[in-house]
Structures are given as C-alpha cells and as structure tokens.
Motif scaffolding. Structure first.
Motif, PDB file in Angstrom:
ATOM      1  N   GLY A 243       0.837  -1.336   0.398  1.00 21.51           N
ATOM      2  CA  GLY A 243      -0.224  -0.185  -0.317  1.00 21.51           C
ATOM      3  C   GLY A 243       0.885   1.212   0.763  1.00 21.51           C
ATOM      4  N   ARG A 244       2.087   1.126   0.439  1.00 22.79           N
ATOM      5  CA  ARG A 244       2.776   2.530   0.709  1.00 22.79           C
ATOM      6  C   ARG A 244       3.750   2.550  -0.539  1.00 22.79           C
ATOM      7  NH1 ARG A 244       8.370   2.797   0.400  1.00 22.79           N
ATOM      8  NH2 ARG A 244       8.503   0.971   0.824  1.00 22.79           N
ATOM      9  N   CYS A 245       4.145   1.671  -1.557  1.00 24.75           N
ATOM     10  CA  CYS A 245       4.267   1.931  -3.041  1.00 24.75           C
ATOM     11  C   CYS A 245       3.409   2.349  -3.505  1.00 24.75           C
ATOM     12  CB  CYS A 245       4.993   0.378  -3.503  1.00 24.75           C
ATOM     13  SG  CYS A 245       6.236  -0.031  -2.885  1.00 24.75           S
ATOM     14  N   ARG A 246       1.980   1.690  -3.842  1.00 25.05           N
ATOM     15  CA  ARG A 246       0.670   2.061  -4.104  1.00 25.05           C
ATOM     16  C   ARG A 246       0.595   4.091  -4.047  1.00 25.05           C
ATOM     17  NH1 ARG A 246      -3.575   0.075  -1.271  1.00 25.05           N
ATOM     18  NH2 ARG A 246      -3.121   1.837  -0.096  1.00 25.05           N
ATOM     19  N   ASP A 247       0.328   3.725  -2.482  1.00 25.68           N
ATOM     20  CA  ASP A 247       0.600   5.690  -2.639  1.00 25.68           C
ATOM     21  C   ASP A 247       1.151   6.561  -3.161  1.00 25.68           C
ATOM     22  OD1 ASP A 247      -2.239   4.591  -1.474  1.00 25.68           O
ATOM     23  OD2 ASP A 247      -1.441   5.314   0.780  1.00 25.68           O
ATOM     24  N   SER A 248       2.255   6.061  -2.919  1.00 25.93           N
ATOM     25  CA  SER A 248       3.697   6.332  -3.515  1.00 25.93           C
ATOM     26  C   SER A 248       3.913   6.424  -5.104  1.00 25.93           C
ATOM     27  CB  SER A 248       5.220   6.346  -3.119  1.00 25.93           C
ATOM     28  OG  SER A 248       5.050   6.496  -1.403  1.00 25.93           O
ATOM     29  N   LEU A 249       2.610   6.120  -5.957  1.00 27.04           N
ATOM     30  CA  LEU A 249       2.750   5.647  -7.747  1.00 27.04           C
ATOM     31  C   LEU A 249       1.864   7.000  -6.823  1.00 27.04           C
ATOM     32  CD1 LEU A 249       2.928   5.112 -10.125  1.00 27.04           C
ATOM     33  CD2 LEU A 249       1.660   3.142  -9.624  1.00 27.04           C
ATOM     34  N   ALA A 250       0.800   6.940  -6.699  1.00 22.74           N
ATOM     35  CA  ALA A 250      -0.193   7.481  -6.595  1.00 22.74           C
ATOM     36  C   ALA A 250      -0.208   9.491  -6.677  1.00 22.74           C
ATOM     37  CB  ALA A 250      -1.502   7.894  -5.364  1.00 22.74           C
ATOM     38  N   ASP A 251       0.562   9.532  -5.687  1.00 26.09           N
ATOM     39  CA  ASP A 251       1.560  11.054  -5.216  1.00 26.09           C
ATOM     40  C   ASP A 251       2.279  11.270  -7.084  1.00 26.09           C
ATOM     41  OD1 ASP A 251      -0.047  10.799  -2.827  1.00 26.09           O
ATOM     42  OD2 ASP A 251       1.855  11.055  -1.927  1.00 26.09           O
ATOM     43  N   ALA A 252       2.808  10.276  -7.163  1.00 30.03           N
ATOM     44  CA  ALA A 252       3.681  10.773  -8.451  1.00 30.03           C
ATOM     45  C   ALA A 252       3.430  10.972  -9.404  1.00 30.03           C
ATOM     46  CB  ALA A 252       4.551  10.065  -8.366  1.00 30.03           C
ATOM     47  N   LEU A 253       1.871  10.330  -9.438  1.00 29.84           N
ATOM     48  CA  LEU A 253       1.314  10.441 -10.741  1.00 29.84           C
ATOM     49  C   LEU A 253       0.070  12.383 -10.857  1.00 29.84           C
ATOM     50  CD1 LEU A 253      -0.567   7.123 -11.723  1.00 29.84           C
ATOM     51  CD2 LEU A 253       1.238   8.616 -12.611  1.00 29.84           C
ATOM     52  N   GLU A 254       0.041  12.387  -9.585  1.00 32.88           N
ATOM     53  CA  GLU A 254      -0.466  13.969  -9.782  1.00 32.88           C
ATOM     54  C   GLU A 254       0.613  14.830  -9.870  1.00 32.88           C
ATOM     55  OE1 GLU A 254      -1.837  13.653  -5.254  1.00 32.88           O
ATOM     56  OE2 GLU A 254      -4.046  13.048  -5.994  1.00 32.88           O
ATOM     57  N   ALA A 255       1.988  14.513  -9.120  1.00 34.83           N
ATOM     58  CA  ALA A 255       2.897  15.953 -10.075  1.00 34.83           C
ATOM     59  C   ALA A 255       3.077  15.654 -11.220  1.00 34.83           C
ATOM     60  CB  ALA A 255       4.548  15.155  -9.319  1.00 34.83           C
ATOM     61  N   VAL A 256       3.227  14.488 -11.874  1.00 30.64           N
ATOM     62  CA  VAL A 256       3.267  14.761 -13.504  1.00 30.64           C
ATOM     63  C   VAL A 256       1.927  14.703 -14.030  1.00 30.64           C
ATOM     64  CG1 VAL A 256       3.272  13.003 -14.778  1.00 30.64           C
ATOM     65  CG2 VAL A 256       4.225  12.188 -13.515  1.00 30.64           C
ATOM     66  N   GLY A 257       0.584  15.079 -13.572  1.00 31.06           N
ATOM     67  CA  GLY A 257      -0.449  15.548 -13.678  1.00 31.06           C
ATOM     68  C   GLY A 257      -0.105  17.184 -13.270  1.00 31.06           C
ATOM     69  N   GLU A 258       0.171  17.616 -12.499  1.00 32.74           N
ATOM     70  CA  GLU A 258       0.636  19.246 -12.242  1.00 32.74           C
ATOM     71  C   GLU A 258       0.937  19.969 -13.264  1.00 32.74           C
ATOM     72  OE1 GLU A 258       1.528  22.298  -8.066  1.00 32.74           O
ATOM     73  OE2 GLU A 258       1.263  19.614  -8.174  1.00 32.74           O
ATOM     74  N   VAL A 259       2.052  19.597 -13.690  1.00 30.48           N
ATOM     75  CA  VAL A 259       2.918  19.924 -13.882  1.00 30.48           C
ATOM     76  C   VAL A 259       3.023  19.900 -15.530  1.00 30.48           C
ATOM     77  CG1 VAL A 259       4.914  19.720 -12.708  1.00 30.48           C
ATOM     78  CG2 VAL A 259       4.436  18.109 -14.359  1.00 30.48           C
TER      79      VAL A 259
END
Length: 224
Positions: free
Chosen positions: A113-129
């Motif tokens: 779950g930790r890795c899953r949530d880290s990926l979701a956060d990383a995708l949000e960062a991609v989306g923002e920029v």
C-alpha cells in the motif's frame, strides 16, 4: 472538450491529444489508490495502463520536439523564446514522469500500500506540471503553428506522429481521441489515411476504446 476557432492550420487534432492526456493524469491517481494491496491481478492491469499512458506522453513530447519546434524556429524570430519556455516545462514533465516510472516499478515489485500511494502521489505530480505545460503550449505555441505552418507541414507532422505508434494500438488511441470530439476534426484527422482506414477506423475505434476503458476503469464513462 477543448475547442478553438479554426484560422489557418487546423490544430484541433493536437488539442484532442492534450485533452486525453489531461483526462488520464486526472484519473490515474485515484485509479491506483483504489487497488487493494492484496489484489495482484488488478495491480498488473493498472500498472500496465500507467506505463502505457506514460509512453503516449513521451511520444507526444518527442514528436513536438523533433518536428514541430524545428519547423517554427527558422521562420519566427520570437519563436525561440516561446520554445525555450516550453522546453523548461517539458523537462519538468519528463522529470516527474521518470519518478512515476520508478514508482510503478517499485509498486509492481513490492505490491505494498505504501508503494501504491507513492505512485499515486507521483502521478499527481506529473499531472500538475503537465497541465501547466499544455496550457502554455495552447496559449503560445499552437497559435504560432496555426498561423505559420503550411497544411502540408501539419499533415506530415500528424502522419509521423501516428506512424510512431504501435499499429495494434491505433484503434484504441483513435477511440480515446474521438471521445466527445467534433466529427469534423476526426474527419480531418483521417483525411489522408487510406480509404479502408477512413471507413473502418471510426467504427472499430469506439469499440476498442470501450473494451479497454471497461477493462481498466470498470465502465465506459469517460466523463468521470
């Protein structure tokens, strides 16, 4: 759906690509977070989707850098400043995309779950920029392309963009672009394709899209 007034070269097909990328990076973080930590089959489905969208993003940027920018720079004194600003945005997007790629690999390896949530956060960062980068392109670069490229140059750019895709993925990609698109834009997008493609693709593309979206998202509603 993004719309624009057509004046000169019709850039609306490229806006369809932007819309699709924005949509996917808006949805993917929640898609990832919804995967249960012990659901390996679902993890693999979602992880492959994340990788596939990342490949489309990188292909889109590569086509712009290799074909669109060099076509504009020699004929416009002010285009260099615009391109440099967009290059900076592209670098931000691709740096964030690399982090997302590392995160999806770690999620596949560990499944936690930790890795899953880290990926979701990383995708949000991609989306923002990404949203900021696409907005800059639409505000500053595409108006230059609309006014200063010839229809022949624009068609060649589109052909080489499509030519860089896996042919097996073309119905799916076209189906995603067709969602809520102006039929006139789709006709223009297919206007230089072989007759059989022009006839068949508009029929098979929506079906390919619906199958895929059902597989990944559990339904066919693209207005989530």
């Amino acid at each position: 759906m993004t719309t624009t007034t057509v004046s000169g070269v019709d850039v609306r097909a490229l806006l369809l690509v932007h819309d699709a990328l924005r949509r996917e990076y808006r949805w993917m973080p929640d898609l990832v977070r919804a995967v249960h930590a012990d659901d390996t089959s679902r993890l693999l489905v979602v992880a492959e989707h994340v990788r596939w969208v990342g490949r489309l993003l990188r292909h889109h940027h590569e086509v712009e850098q290799r074909l669109l920018w060099p076509a504009l720079l020699p004929r416009l004194a002010g285009a260099g400043r615009v391109v440099r600003r967009i290059e900076e945005r592209h670098t931000e997007v691709l740096t964030a995309d690399v982090r997302a790629g590392e995160a999806v690999a770690l999620w596949c390896a560990e499944g936690s779950g930790r890795c899953r949530d880290s990926l979701a956060d990383a995708l949000e960062a991609v989306g923002e920029v990404l949203v900021a980068a696409l907005a800059l392109e639409e505000a500053e670069l595409l108006p230059l392309a609309r006014r200063h490229l010839t229809p022949t140059e624009w068609v060649r750019l589109g052909e080489q963009s499509v030519g860089g895709l896996d042919p097996r993925q073309l119905p799916l990609v076209m189906g995603l672009l067709m969602h809520q698109a102006d039929p006139e834009v789709i006709r223009g997008l297919l206007g230089h394709a072989p007759l059989r493609v022009r006839r068949v693709l508009p029929q098979v593309a929506p079906r390919a899209r619906d199958r895929y979206v059902r597989h990944v998202y559990g339904g066919t509603d693209l207005s989530l």
